[in-house]
Motif scaffolding. Structure first.
Motif, PDB file in Angstrom:
ATOM      1  N   ASP A 142       0.840  -1.196   0.000  1.00 45.04           N
ATOM      2  CA  ASP A 142       0.000   0.000   0.000  1.00 45.04           C
ATOM      3  C   ASP A 142       0.879   1.251   0.000  1.00 45.04           C
ATOM      4  OD1 ASP A 142      -2.440   1.329   0.041  1.00 45.04           O
ATOM      5  OD2 ASP A 142      -2.594   1.280   2.220  1.00 45.04           O
ATOM      6  N   VAL A 143       0.242   2.408   0.154  1.00 48.89           N
ATOM      7  CA  VAL A 143       0.979   3.672   0.158  1.00 48.89           C
ATOM      8  C   VAL A 143       1.906   3.793   1.363  1.00 48.89           C
ATOM      9  CG1 VAL A 143      -0.750   4.897  -1.192  1.00 48.89           C
ATOM     10  CG2 VAL A 143      -0.955   4.843   1.295  1.00 48.89           C
ATOM     11  N   ARG A 233      -0.201   6.579  -6.495  1.00 47.19           N
ATOM     12  CA  ARG A 233      -0.346   5.532  -5.495  1.00 47.19           C
ATOM     13  C   ARG A 233      -1.484   5.845  -4.510  1.00 47.19           C
ATOM     14  NH1 ARG A 233       3.961   4.023  -2.320  1.00 47.19           N
ATOM     15  NH2 ARG A 233       3.360   1.837  -2.555  1.00 47.19           N
ATOM     16  N   TYR A 234      -2.651   5.283  -4.821  1.00 43.85           N
ATOM     17  CA  TYR A 234      -3.804   5.345  -3.931  1.00 43.85           C
ATOM     18  C   TYR A 234      -4.730   4.190  -4.297  1.00 43.85           C
ATOM     19  CZ  TYR A 234      -6.100   7.331  -8.040  1.00 43.85           C
ATOM     20  OH  TYR A 234      -6.593   7.520  -9.309  1.00 43.85           O
ATOM     21  N   TRP A 235      -5.547   3.767  -3.332  1.00 42.02           N
ATOM     22  CA  TRP A 235      -6.593   2.789  -3.629  1.00 42.02           C
ATOM     23  C   TRP A 235      -7.907   3.541  -3.770  1.00 42.02           C
ATOM     24  CZ3 TRP A 235     -10.882   0.786  -0.708  1.00 42.02           C
ATOM     25  CH2 TRP A 235     -11.514  -0.283  -1.357  1.00 42.02           C
ATOM     26  N   ASP A 238     -10.174   4.536  -0.886  1.00 42.32           N
ATOM     27  CA  ASP A 238      -9.617   5.473   0.094  1.00 42.32           C
ATOM     28  C   ASP A 238      -9.628   6.898  -0.443  1.00 42.32           C
ATOM     29  OD1 ASP A 238      -9.157   3.373   1.817  1.00 42.32           O
ATOM     30  OD2 ASP A 238      -7.062   3.108   1.212  1.00 42.32           O
ATOM     31  N   LYS A 239      -9.511   7.040  -1.757  1.00 37.97           N
ATOM     32  CA  LYS A 239      -9.519   8.380  -2.347  1.00 37.97           C
ATOM     33  C   LYS A 239     -10.929   8.910  -2.535  1.00 37.97           C
ATOM     34  CE  LYS A 239      -7.665  11.046  -6.211  1.00 37.97           C
ATOM     35  NZ  LYS A 239      -6.822  11.037  -7.434  1.00 37.97           N
TER      36      LYS A 239
END
Length: 253
Positions: A142-143, A233-235, A238-239
């Motif tokens: 993940d980030v 880089r994000y899912w 979550d954004k």
């Protein structure tokens, strides 16, 4: 008197290690991602270095050891290992069950540290788990981990489940690699042009260029796939919280 070692005969059919390129930037409509399939049994690969590409190893079967710059990492079933750019590594296997690995690659510039993502630990870490309607997402890389472009994880669908809402990305490309069950997947720019709707099963990989919607559908049994992202880089969930509440018809990140 010492005995001179005997010669040995080999041919391709006897190979205990087979590496196959599945796709790369030349044939996938992707800008950064590439991947290969590695089958290995009681063998060791030659030392490999990917110049200006970070690599991500996913273990689908067996128990392997990946040696990176003098350190050994035991990579178990569904474990993952991040290999920085310009970093030599070897893969070793011993045992009755053949090892089966996917090796993803993405173009990068910065050399970060090696990272071992442990599947057993991830399943117990709620910070890495996202619960959606009839599906669970595990964010294995993940980030919180350092990389140029990579994010990687698993999504597990229950039977007769679909992705909702459909979404696309302005700054990420992806590949979905199907590792359990079977179903279908759509990849399209707009509803009017929804023409790419293949069935999917274990061993299939679907590339997702930027700005394509990409919903997945399970059929009469559960379905699991690896999602490998290259780009910002994000899912998505979550954004954009609308992805989690599923109160919109589609969304773009």
């Amino acid at each position: 008197m010492s005995k001179v070692a005997d010669g040995q005969k080999f041919n391709a059919e006897m190979s205990s290690c087979t590496l196959k390129e599945i796709f790369n930037q030349d044939n996938s409509n992707l800008n950064w991602l590439a991947m290969a399939d590695l089958k290995i049994q009681n063998s060791r690969t030659a030392e490999t270095t990917y110049k200006k590409e970070e690599a991500f190893i996913v273990n689908l079967k067996g128990d392997v050891t990946v040696s990176v710059e003098g350190k050994d990492f035991r990579v178990k079933h569904y474990d993952m290992l991040y290999i920085p750019i310009d970093t030599p590594f070897t893969v070793s296997h011993a045992g009755d069950e053949e090892g089966w690995l996917y090796i993803y690659r993405a173009v990068g510039e910065v050399k970060y540290e090696v990272y071992h993502a442990d599947w057993e630990a991830c399943q117990k870490d709620e910070e890495r788990i996202r619960h959606l309607n009839r599906k669970i997402v595990y964010k294995m890389f993940d980030v919180s981990e350092n990389a140029n472009k990579f994010m990687v994880g698993y999504t597990f669908y229950q039977d007769r489940t679909r992705a909702w809402p459909p979404h696309n990305h302005t700054d990420q490309e992806e590949v979905y690699s199907f590792i359990e069950g079977h179903g279908a997947m759509e990849v399209y720019e707009e509803d009017e042009f929804k023409t790419f709707v293949p069935s999917v099963e274990v061993g299939d990989h679907i590339t997702i260029p930027v700005l394509n919607y990409h919903p997945v559908f399970s059929h009469e049994e559960p379905l699991c796939f690896i999602w490998c992202i290259s780009g910002e880089r994000y899912w998505v969930g979550d954004k954009n919280k609308d992805f989690m509440t599923a109160k919109v018809d589609k969304l773009t990140t």
